[in-house]
Design a protein around this motif. Structure first.
Motif: not given
Length: 254
Positions: A200-214
């Motif tokens: 994640a080279g952009c902090t906006d990807l932090h919005l996906l942390v839960r979706s990525l984990a599922r």
């Protein structure tokens, strides 16, 4: 108060607003690590959210870094006046300016790129860098002192795909778009480059942390290295300077 709780009295500043949803999500991640504890023992965090910051990619690509540096210096100065000990800048592209900051300010910043390089060396497997056009053009990762030690672990998208990623960050993530569709986009990108994990080279990807984990559609979770997840765990445990396992807060699927 326990020794661990006392350590948490360190004041952490978060310079956010770039984008505002991502830095708000980061604050949520920090406090979710402390679920079940007394709120009086949780970290002290000062969120300075300023969405009026000039666009970082546009400013750098147009050769206008000085106005951005002035805004960054002023914002960090305001956090300094609040008595913060450490600062997390929720924008990777803005890290390009860290070497130009006064030492009293740069010394407080927890570099997302430092954290990413540390974790890459620990993981020792390839990751696809997902970032803005500004981060790529300014070589934010490639200019890091430890780049030569991790470059074999980072895959860089080709020019056309890099532009697609940039447009997707601005057109989808920053506008609160469909997060499940965003995960599908990232899965496709990883498959295209035959890489099993993303950086994640952009902090906006932090919005996906839960979706990525599922898991989704019979596929497992997306393996991601998000520096904000690492830093949130360190802040929550009062160990901002020490190592921490890359993990999600309790209750978030892993």
């Amino acid at each position: 108060m326990t020794a661990q709780a006392a350590a948490r009295r360190e004041r952490v500043g978060v310079l956010g607003g770039m984008g505002p949803l991502a830095s708000a999500e980061f604050l949520r991640t920090i406090y979710e690590h402390g679920e079940g504890e007394r709120e009086q023992e949780l970290p002290v965090v000062m969120l300075y959210s300023d969405p009026t910051f000039p666009d970082r990619s546009e400013s750098f690509l147009a050769g206008r870094p000085d106005a951005l540096l002035a805004r960054l210096t002023a914002a960090l100065g305001e956090l300094e006046a609040l008595g913060v000990d450490r600062v997390v800048i929720c924008c990777v592209t803005l890290h390009h300016l860290l070497p130009r900051l006064p030492a009293r300010l740069s010394g407080r910043v927890v570099s997302l790129v430092d954290v990413a390089c540390d974790e890459l060396e620990r993981r020792e497997r390839p990751h696809l860098l997902v970032c803005t056009a500004g981060t790529r053009a300014m070589r934010v990762f490639e200019s890091h002192p430890r780049w030569e030690r991790v470059r074999h672990l980072v895959r860089l998208p080709e020019a056309a795909d890099q532009q697609r990623v940039h447009d997707w960050i601005y057109g989808v993530l920053k506008r609160g778009g469909d997060r499940e569709a965003a995960v599908c986009f990232l899965r496709g990108l990883l498959a295209r480059y035959e890489v099993g994990a993303l950086l994640a080279g952009c902090t906006d990807l932090h919005l996906l942390v839960r979706s990525l984990a599922r898991p989704a559609d019979g596929l497992g979770p997306v393996d991601s290295l998000d520096p904000l997840v690492l830093i949130a765990g360190r802040i929550a445990s009062g160990a901002l300077h020490g190592p921490v396992e890359l993990s999600l807060p309790p209750g978030v699927p892993a």
